[in-house]
Design a protein around this motif. Structure first.
Motif, short mmCIF file in Angstrom:
data_model
loop_
_atom_site.label_atom_id
_atom_site.label_comp_id
_atom_site.label_asym_id
_atom_site.label_seq_id
_atom_site.Cartn_x
_atom_site.Cartn_y
_atom_site.Cartn_z
N UNK A 129 0.85 -1.19 0.00
CA UNK A 129 0.00 0.00 0.00
C UNK A 129 0.88 1.24 0.00
N UNK A 130 0.62 2.16 -0.92
CA UNK A 130 1.45 3.36 -1.05
C UNK A 130 0.98 4.44 -0.08
N UNK A 131 1.91 5.05 0.66
CA UNK A 131 1.63 6.18 1.53
C UNK A 131 2.02 7.45 0.77
N UNK A 132 1.06 8.35 0.58
CA UNK A 132 1.31 9.55 -0.23
C UNK A 132 1.47 10.81 0.60
N UNK A 133 1.04 10.78 1.86
CA UNK A 133 1.14 11.98 2.70
C UNK A 133 1.07 11.57 4.16
N UNK A 134 1.31 12.55 5.05
CA UNK A 134 1.21 12.33 6.49
C UNK A 134 0.19 13.32 7.04
N UNK A 135 -0.73 12.83 7.87
CA UNK A 135 -1.77 13.68 8.45
C UNK A 135 -1.77 13.51 9.96
N UNK A 136 -1.89 14.62 10.68
CA UNK A 136 -1.96 14.60 12.14
C UNK A 136 -3.42 14.68 12.56
N UNK A 137 -3.85 13.79 13.45
CA UNK A 137 -5.23 13.78 13.94
C UNK A 137 -5.21 14.12 15.42
N UNK A 138 -5.58 15.34 15.74
CA UNK A 138 -5.64 15.81 17.12
C UNK A 138 -6.87 15.19 17.80
N UNK A 139 -6.78 14.87 19.10
CA UNK A 139 -7.93 14.24 19.78
C UNK A 139 -9.18 15.11 19.78
N UNK A 140 -9.04 16.44 19.63
CA UNK A 140 -10.20 17.32 19.62
C UNK A 140 -10.80 17.45 18.22
N UNK A 153 -7.32 11.46 5.12
CA UNK A 153 -7.15 11.79 3.72
C UNK A 153 -6.76 10.52 2.96
N UNK A 154 -7.25 10.35 1.73
CA UNK A 154 -6.88 9.16 0.94
C UNK A 154 -5.37 9.03 0.80
N UNK A 155 -4.87 7.84 1.08
CA UNK A 155 -3.44 7.57 0.92
C UNK A 155 -2.56 8.12 2.02
N UNK A 156 -3.14 8.63 3.11
CA UNK A 156 -2.35 9.27 4.16
C UNK A 156 -1.94 8.28 5.25
N UNK A 157 -0.80 8.56 5.89
CA UNK A 157 -0.44 7.92 7.15
C UNK A 157 -0.97 8.84 8.24
N UNK A 158 -1.97 8.39 8.97
CA UNK A 158 -2.63 9.20 9.98
C UNK A 158 -1.96 8.94 11.33
N UNK A 159 -1.44 10.00 11.96
CA UNK A 159 -0.85 9.89 13.29
C UNK A 159 -1.90 10.30 14.30
N UNK A 160 -2.42 9.31 15.01
CA UNK A 160 -3.52 9.54 15.95
C UNK A 160 -2.96 10.06 17.27
N UNK A 189 -12.83 4.28 6.18
CA UNK A 189 -13.90 4.90 5.40
C UNK A 189 -13.35 5.88 4.37
N UNK A 190 -12.31 6.65 4.75
CA UNK A 190 -11.80 7.71 3.88
C UNK A 190 -10.61 7.28 3.02
N UNK A 191 -10.20 6.01 3.10
CA UNK A 191 -9.13 5.51 2.24
C UNK A 191 -7.73 5.83 2.71
N UNK A 192 -7.54 6.02 4.02
CA UNK A 192 -6.20 6.23 4.54
C UNK A 192 -5.33 4.99 4.29
N UNK A 193 -4.02 5.20 4.16
CA UNK A 193 -3.11 4.07 3.95
C UNK A 193 -2.84 3.34 5.26
N UNK A 194 -2.69 4.08 6.36
CA UNK A 194 -2.37 3.48 7.66
C UNK A 194 -2.70 4.46 8.76
N UNK A 195 -2.90 3.93 9.96
CA UNK A 195 -3.12 4.73 11.16
C UNK A 195 -2.09 4.30 12.19
#
Length: 523
Positions: A19-30, A36-43, A60-66
């Motif tokens: 699975x290709x990771x195309x970006x990095x996204x930060x998910x704040x608890x608030x 985002x599709x293809x994102x590595x989500x940092x929870x 649901x949104x097509x993230x690459x990984x959490x």
């Protein structure tokens, strides 16, 4: 996963490892759970079960990984189950790691990753894969740092017990711990790195939790860009560790210069110009001007292919081979350029010393194929193109390298690396066979009929005739080669002559048979 250990661990990968990771996204608890599709989500802040909404949103949104921090093994099992249901990969992050560290390393890996889809060209690979290749070549544990001692990349280690305190704290803290750095300054290590291109040896200090290390500066001109470190694990470092480290530092310099100056387009241009020169579609001046090369100095081309019929290995293996070749050649020749054309990898060696000879280049090629077999379990073939007077004649050297590789694939050569004088007869026979293969009208129809007879009846007449001719008519030698009785071979030769009308006592018919019967049966 480029982040490797010990920061992260893969817990679940329902979509596989490609699975290709195309970006990095930060998910704040608030924040509302979204991705985002293809994102590595940092929870961030969502530890353990609190990360369930992030996983479901990621699927649901097509993230690459959490990526989530876990408190207990039970949490890992529950979150993995949810990740599989959601269809998103789950990464667990060490509790000691800082989120800004994980974010920076992930973004650095994405920035230095090769552009395009898998299979579109060969890059030297990112800093993490370079560190891993260097670890393979040295037998140690490698990290690449900037001049502020911040860790940019590091190799994976299967055995955590091999990692000493300095490496563990450096990676977890994203920077070397100050007490250890103070000791290295006290021992003069950093001063030597600033002023020398040599590989520096640091002895082990068990009382400080430090194992033996080697270090070398990454330099662009007189400017230090960083350092490559290799720590000795449970086994001694390899005999050629110093040489591998020098090569790794020179390849790492290309990545760091590119990152500092944002010259990804520059690196692409370099490869395009090098490939154009090898193919003869561009002249020498564009590449010489771009890299400030002396086009009037001697040059040569080394060629490498992946075994039978130039088979192309998986993308990961191609990157490993490219890294291995880059590190080895950079250690010997600072100006070496590695590029891929079709399924072959070429090393362009500009500005060679006028005293260099084919024997030296053959030894370089042999060390590369030996390293590929020893460290990657891969069978490489290598060829040495002729040394030409300048860059303008590079296509001639590339053509010679290709002629040698073609012969290695078609007629079979025992050696893994060769120059033209080594296998000139085999090269010429290979080219004659290519001519016969391309022109059926040049073949003897009687020999063609013999091959077809064997194909229909599952016979061995053609094979027997060729073995007999290769043995210069020595029936016993040929029979031994075929594992048959001499009388059996005599019968087969007579039978072949009766079926075709051949007269193998005539030199011209023997010569043609020796050539034509070497063609692949399908032709």
């Amino acid at each position: 996963m480029s982040l490797g250990e010990p920061l992260v661990e893969l817990q679940a990968a329902p979509g596989g490892l490609d699975v290709e990771i195309r970006s990095v996204a930060l998910l704040d608890p608030e924040d509302p759970p979204m991705a985002h599709p293809g994102a590595l989500v940092l929870a961030i802040g969502a530890r353990g079960r609190a990360a369930f909404p992030a996983l479901r949103a990621g699927g649901r949104d097509g993230a690459a990984a959490v990526a989530v921090k876990l408190d207990t093994p039970a949490q890992a099992a529950a979150l993995s189950e949810t990740a599989v249901e959601a269809g998103v990969a789950l990464l667990s992050v060490r509790s000691e790691a800082r989120w800004e560290q994980v974010d920076a390393l992930a973004r650095a890996a994405l920035e230095s990753a090769p552009p395009g889809r898998p299979g579109e060209g060969v890059e030297e690979g990112d800093l993490f894969s370079l560190a891993q290749t260097t670890a393979i070549l040295t037998g140690g544990i490698v990290s690449i740092e900037d001049t502020a001692n911040r860790v940019l990349a590091y190799s994976r280690s299967a055995d955590h017990d091999e990692v000493d305190d300095l490496r563990r704290l450096s990676i977890l803290g994203w920077q070397g711990p100050e007490p250890y750095l103070a000791r290295l300054r006290e021992w003069g290590v950093f001063q030597r790195l600033r002023t020398s291109d040599d590989v520096i040896n640091i002895d082990s200090h068990p009382e400080l939790g430090i194992r033996r290390r080697l270090a070398v500066a990454i330099r662009s001109g007189d400017r230090q860009l960083g350092t490559v470190w290799v720590q000795e694990g449970s086994s001694p470092l390899t005999e050629r560790s110093d040489q591998a480290l020098l090569g790794a530092a020179r390849v790492a310099a290309l990545h760091l210069v590119r990152r500092r100056r944002e010259l990804s387009a520059d690196l692409t241009l370099t490869r395009t110009l090098a490939a154009g020169l090898l193919e003869g579609s561009t002249g020498p001046q564009p590449l010489a001007s771009h890299l400030a090369l002396d086009a009037a100095r001697p040059a040569a081309v080394l060629g490498f292919s992946y075994g039978a019929a130039d088979a192309t290995p998986p993308e990961l293996t191609r990157a490993e081979v490219s890294n291995l070749i880059s590190v080895n050649t950079a250690a010997r020749h600072r100006s070496a350029l590695v590029t891929q054309v079709d399924s072959r990898i070429y090393v362009l060696l500009p500005q060679l010393p006028r005293s260099i000879d084919i024997g030296t280049l053959r030894a370089w090629g042999q060390e590369i194929t030996d390293a590929a077999r020893r460290h990657l379990g891969l069978s490489l073939r290598g060829s040495i193109g002729c040394i030409v007077p300048g860059l303008g004649e590079v296509p001639e050297s590339r053509r010679e390298a290709d002629r040698i590789l073609d012969a290695m694939m078609s007629v079979g050569v025992a050696t893994t690396v060769a120059a033209l004088p080594d296998i000139q007869a085999e090269v010429l026979v290979s080219e004659v066979l290519a001519l016969l293969s391309a022109h059926p009208d040049m073949r003897d129809p009687r020999l063609t009929a013999l091959v077809r007879h064997d194909s229909r009846s599952q016979g061995q007449l053609a094979e027997s005739v060729l073995a007999y001719l290769n043995a210069f008519g020595d029936v016993r030698a040929a029979a031994t080669e075929l594992h048959v009785h001499p009388n059996t071979l005599r019968y087969r030769i007579r039978r072949a002559e009766e079926l075709t009308g051949l007269d193998l006592s005539r030199p011209d018919q023997r010569l043609l048979a020796m050539l034509q019967l070497r063609l692949p049966p399908a032709t």
